[in-house]
Design an enzyme around this catalytic site. Sequence first.
Site, PDB file in Angstrom:
ATOM      1  N   GLN A 121      13.351  -7.834  14.649  1.00 66.19           N
ATOM      2  CA  GLN A 121      13.199  -9.042  15.449  1.00 66.19           C
ATOM      3  C   GLN A 121      11.815  -9.679  15.304  1.00 66.19           C
ATOM      4  O   GLN A 121      10.906  -9.091  14.726  1.00 66.19           O
ATOM      5  CB  GLN A 121      13.517  -8.719  16.914  1.00 66.19           C
ATOM      6  CG  GLN A 121      14.945  -8.230  17.109  1.00 66.19           C
ATOM      7  CD  GLN A 121      15.275  -7.911  18.542  1.00 66.19           C
ATOM      8  OE1 GLN A 121      14.540  -8.260  19.471  1.00 66.19           O
ATOM      9  NE2 GLN A 121      16.395  -7.223  18.754  1.00 66.19           N
ATOM     10  N   HIS A 178       4.371   1.732  11.403  1.00 67.28           N
ATOM     11  CA  HIS A 178       3.345   1.931  10.370  1.00 67.28           C
ATOM     12  C   HIS A 178       3.526   3.309   9.742  1.00 67.28           C
ATOM     13  O   HIS A 178       3.437   4.339  10.408  1.00 67.28           O
ATOM     14  CB  HIS A 178       1.950   1.803  10.964  1.00 67.28           C
ATOM     15  CG  HIS A 178       0.924   1.428   9.922  1.00 67.28           C
ATOM     16  ND1 HIS A 178       0.529   2.288   8.933  1.00 67.28           N
ATOM     17  CD2 HIS A 178       0.244   0.270   9.704  1.00 67.28           C
ATOM     18  CE1 HIS A 178      -0.365   1.688   8.163  1.00 67.28           C
ATOM     19  NE2 HIS A 178      -0.548   0.454   8.608  1.00 67.28           N
ATOM     20  N   HIS A 185       4.325  -1.701   7.849  1.00 68.41           N
ATOM     21  CA  HIS A 185       3.347  -1.440   6.797  1.00 68.41           C
ATOM     22  C   HIS A 185       3.211   0.064   6.649  1.00 68.41           C
ATOM     23  O   HIS A 185       3.771   0.822   7.451  1.00 68.41           O
ATOM     24  CB  HIS A 185       1.996  -2.091   7.150  1.00 68.41           C
ATOM     25  CG  HIS A 185       1.055  -2.186   5.983  1.00 68.41           C
ATOM     26  ND1 HIS A 185      -0.176  -1.556   5.959  1.00 68.41           N
ATOM     27  CD2 HIS A 185       1.182  -2.830   4.801  1.00 68.41           C
ATOM     28  CE1 HIS A 185      -0.776  -1.832   4.802  1.00 68.41           C
ATOM     29  NE2 HIS A 185       0.019  -2.598   4.082  1.00 68.41           N
ATOM     30  N   HIS A 235      10.977  -7.319  19.337  1.00 69.97           N
ATOM     31  CA  HIS A 235       9.862  -8.262  19.206  1.00 69.97           C
ATOM     32  C   HIS A 235       8.490  -7.594  19.253  1.00 69.97           C
ATOM     33  O   HIS A 235       8.186  -6.826  20.160  1.00 69.97           O
ATOM     34  CB  HIS A 235       9.942  -9.313  20.315  1.00 69.97           C
ATOM     35  CG  HIS A 235      11.295  -9.941  20.438  1.00 69.97           C
ATOM     36  ND1 HIS A 235      11.830 -10.782  19.478  1.00 69.97           N
ATOM     37  CD2 HIS A 235      12.236  -9.849  21.399  1.00 69.97           C
ATOM     38  CE1 HIS A 235      13.036 -11.177  19.854  1.00 69.97           C
ATOM     39  NE2 HIS A 235      13.317 -10.623  21.008  1.00 69.97           N
ATOM     40  N   ASN A 262      22.652  -9.393  17.577  1.00 70.34           N
ATOM     41  CA  ASN A 262      21.922  -9.759  16.373  1.00 70.34           C
ATOM     42  C   ASN A 262      22.838  -9.871  15.160  1.00 70.34           C
ATOM     43  O   ASN A 262      22.548 -10.620  14.236  1.00 70.34           O
ATOM     44  CB  ASN A 262      20.786  -8.755  16.114  1.00 70.34           C
ATOM     45  CG  ASN A 262      19.571  -9.048  16.961  1.00 70.34           C
ATOM     46  OD1 ASN A 262      18.679  -9.784  16.560  1.00 70.34           O
ATOM     47  ND2 ASN A 262      19.537  -8.477  18.165  1.00 70.34           N
ATOM     48  N   GLU A 314      -1.371   4.401   2.131  1.00 72.31           N
ATOM     49  CA  GLU A 314      -1.185   4.841   0.746  1.00 72.31           C
ATOM     50  C   GLU A 314      -0.744   6.305   0.707  1.00 72.31           C
ATOM     51  O   GLU A 314       0.146   6.685  -0.051  1.00 72.31           O
ATOM     52  CB  GLU A 314      -2.487   4.683  -0.038  1.00 72.31           C
ATOM     53  CG  GLU A 314      -2.413   5.221  -1.456  1.00 72.31           C
ATOM     54  CD  GLU A 314      -3.786   5.398  -2.082  1.00 72.31           C
ATOM     55  OE1 GLU A 314      -3.828   5.955  -3.200  1.00 72.31           O
ATOM     56  OE2 GLU A 314      -4.789   4.996  -1.468  1.00 72.31           O
ATOM     57  N   GLU A 366       0.869  -1.182   0.000  1.00 69.04           N
ATOM     58  CA  GLU A 366       0.000   0.000   0.000  1.00 69.04           C
ATOM     59  C   GLU A 366       0.903   1.230   0.000  1.00 69.04           C
ATOM     60  O   GLU A 366       1.170   1.823  -1.039  1.00 69.04           O
ATOM     61  CB  GLU A 366      -0.937  -0.015   1.207  1.00 69.04           C
ATOM     62  CG  GLU A 366      -1.909   1.157   1.221  1.00 69.04           C
ATOM     63  CD  GLU A 366      -2.858   1.123   2.411  1.00 69.04           C
ATOM     64  OE1 GLU A 366      -3.524   2.141   2.649  1.00 69.04           O
ATOM     65  OE2 GLU A 366      -2.917   0.092   3.117  1.00 69.04           O
TER      66      GLU A 366
END
Length: 557
Positions: free
Chosen positions: A72, A110, A78, A105, A188, A81, A59
Amino acid sequence: MTTVRSNATAAPPTPWSQNLAEPKIHHSAYVHAFSNIIGDVRVGENVMIAPGISIRADEGNPFSIGANTNIQDGVVIHGLEQGRVTGDDGTPYSVWIGNNSSITHMALIHGPAYVGNDCFIGFRSTVFNAKVGHGCVVMMHALIQDVEIPPNKYVPSGAIITSQQQADRLSEVQPDDKKFAAHIISINDSLRSGYHCVDDVVCVADIQSANAAALSGTGPTTLDLPLKQKNTQNSSLHPDVVSSVRNLISQGYQIGTEHANKRRFQTSSWTSCTSFNSRNEGEILNHLESCLQDHSGEYVRLIGIDTNAKRRVLETIIQRPTDRPGQSEVRSVSTSFSQPSSSPAASNIASSSGANADVATIVRQLINQGCKIAIERADKRRFQTSSWNTYAVESQSESAILAAISDCIANYPNDYVRAIGIDPHAKRRVSEQIVHRPGQSTSTSSSTTIASNSFSTGTKSSQVNTNSSLLTIDAIETISRLVAQGCAIFTEFADERRKKSNAWETGGQVSGSNASEVVRSLESIVKDRQKSYVRVIGVDQKVKKRVAEKVIHRPSK
């Protein structure tokens, strides 16, 4: 950059996106098979993407994940648009995540969202329609929405930051927080290398062979060695150099190198080796080896850089012209700018000149940085208005500078005296250290400082009585300087537990029309809060921004 893997797919065709963009994943990155990456996602070098992650640029797009960052388990990334942020490369993105950051975690990023370099986003925290500046630490279960978090701020667990005023009042990240975030990055990175090794038949065979040899008594085992040690044990670098690199990485510092031939070494005119920007130990050690080889027959030094404070924390020579090829070590002439310490040599020079050993240490450090040193003095009136007079220095040798400081203190015992470090190339001051205060004897003059890399023009303020039983002279001078700059003074309080979690209780604005009245008000506040930590906050009311924080009282043990 590679493009499509089995778990990385093109974005679906939609009315707002018809180009079927595919992920671009650097070959050194690791993406677990149980994670999904969809659409225009640009994954940088040495990125670690753990199991159970969903990164969908179907999107909002594009996304960028910077070098050495780890994403993680269970993280969702996300974007909407509509709405974009500007990445550090000047390009609009739906989601930008910088270098050397940890998204831990179950966190949700967003877009439109920006997370800067060297950030830590804690478990189950959410960043939406927001910008998190470089070096921020966001703890667990926090919500950051519709705001811009300034760089190097600390967001405590459970915080809900939805107004800019809340964001601006956040406290600064502490050194322990930076070390913790750097440690997570290093862990990591080891996991990324380990997962790559598991996928590499040759790598696994080498480990199995080494362990079999160890079990049979014919060779050492690699099971108990940290993965980074396995990667660097064949390095031609001296173990002390490797240890220094690891120490700098663990503290979150950036690493650089410089070289100089004999003539340039004499004038402290160093030249940077080929630039690089990495927090990966193996890459840094390879860079050091290349620099040493390319500049054999020259001096080479290792540099530690605090990128947040924009200052050097370490300079140490690791190669001299007389060294044999492949020979390197940390030299005894290394200079640490973080924690100055006295040495017998410093004490001898200081005692012969009449100056304190701490002063000699400050002078030596500035000389080793390549700085020129000046001396300034001011009586109490001029000190209040920051109108300093220059005191002549005939030579830039250490002994001559210490002698000049001693002469200045002897001739002006009732004045403030400070040593100035000047970068002759940039033609700017890099340090101001007060080495004597009115009423101090020469033998007790020390490096107590109220101004280090902070150069205020200063304005007139009322004379402040520094004879306080509750506040230190340093605290009073800090308060006076903030009042002189026109700042409002606020207070915050914390018990031992709240201080450790950096969750301070906000107090009101301190009353007072001048510095003396503010100091008296603070003395009353401290008296009522003897069992708490008390810190003052200087706030520039024009831009509504904190400009200073200082703890002025600690509970007695």
